[in-house]
Design a protein around this motif. Structure first.
Motif, mmCIF file in Angstrom:
data_model
loop_
_atom_site.group_PDB
_atom_site.id
_atom_site.type_symbol
_atom_site.label_atom_id
_atom_site.label_comp_id
_atom_site.label_asym_id
_atom_site.label_seq_id
_atom_site.Cartn_x
_atom_site.Cartn_y
_atom_site.Cartn_z
ATOM 1 N N HIS A 134 33.358 42.447 38.247
ATOM 2 C CA HIS A 134 33.725 41.075 38.621
ATOM 3 C C HIS A 134 32.510 40.156 38.535
ATOM 4 O O HIS A 134 32.606 39.034 38.054
ATOM 5 N N TRP A 137 30.701 38.755 34.923
ATOM 6 C CA TRP A 137 31.174 37.594 34.168
ATOM 7 C C TRP A 137 30.539 36.292 34.626
ATOM 8 O O TRP A 137 30.719 35.260 33.990
ATOM 9 N N LYS A 138 29.793 36.311 35.728
ATOM 10 C CA LYS A 138 29.127 35.080 36.179
ATOM 11 C C LYS A 138 28.153 34.551 35.133
ATOM 12 O O LYS A 138 28.108 33.355 34.881
ATOM 13 N N LEU A 141 29.811 33.089 31.820
ATOM 14 C CA LEU A 141 30.468 31.823 32.153
ATOM 15 C C LEU A 141 29.435 30.725 32.422
ATOM 16 O O LEU A 141 29.635 29.563 32.038
#
Length: 171
Positions: A134, A137-138, A141
């Motif tokens: 999870h 993906w920071k 993005l």
């Protein structure tokens, strides 16, 4: 003389590469169930050594040369002169003041990120490998929306824009 914008652009590029590598290695390590990190630390030391060698062999010096010889004045006078130089630079250069503010905001945000994952795992009762995927993906993005910060700064001006971007990023 040294071109401040080139140095700042290179610093930003190298920082992005550093963050990408950290996020990738961190996601891989968090998703694995390994308990022996000897090879990981060896690779980290090897990567650090290669960066140091690259900097020593390929990068030019950016510190301006000074006409005065400081070696005969003693260590305490040298430290005092160096601190006075930093203070003068900080007082007279608005770009440095802005950079210090931005780096302070990002440092505070990154401090919060170091404990964010453990809270995320305990609150949602998920495994470390799921949380790592999870959180991975920071970074992609963030890169995708990097030009958004430039647009905000062009619209509001750099001082207000940086503060707005930092506040949006922290929240």
């Amino acid at each position: 003389g040294t071109d401040l914008m080139v140095v700042q652009s290179l610093t930003t590029l190298l920082s992005l590469c550093n963050i990408f590598c950290q996020e990738t290695v961190g996601a891989i390590l968090r998703a694995s169930s390994s308990t022996d990190f000897g090879s990981t630390w060896f690779l980290v030391a090897l990567a650090n050594l290669s960066v140091v060698m690259w900097a020593v062999l390929c990068m030019r010096e950016t510190k301006p040369s000074f006409e005065e010889d400081r070696s005969s004045s003693g260590i305490w006078q040298g430290v005092k002169d160096e601190l006075h130089e930093y203070w003068t630079l900080l007082r007279t250069r608005k770009v440095l003041q802005l950079n210090l503010l931005v780096y302070s905001c990002f440092a505070a945000a990154f401090t919060g990120l170091t404990i964010e994952m453990s809270f995320y795992m305990s609150y949602y009762d998920i495994s470390q490998s799921s949380a790592a995927m999870h959180f991975f993906w920071k970074f992609p993005l963030s890169i995708m929306f990097l030009s958004t910060a430039e647009g905000i700064c062009k619209r509001l001006g750099y001082r207000k824009g940086y503060v707005a971007v930092a506040l949006m990023w922290v929240s």
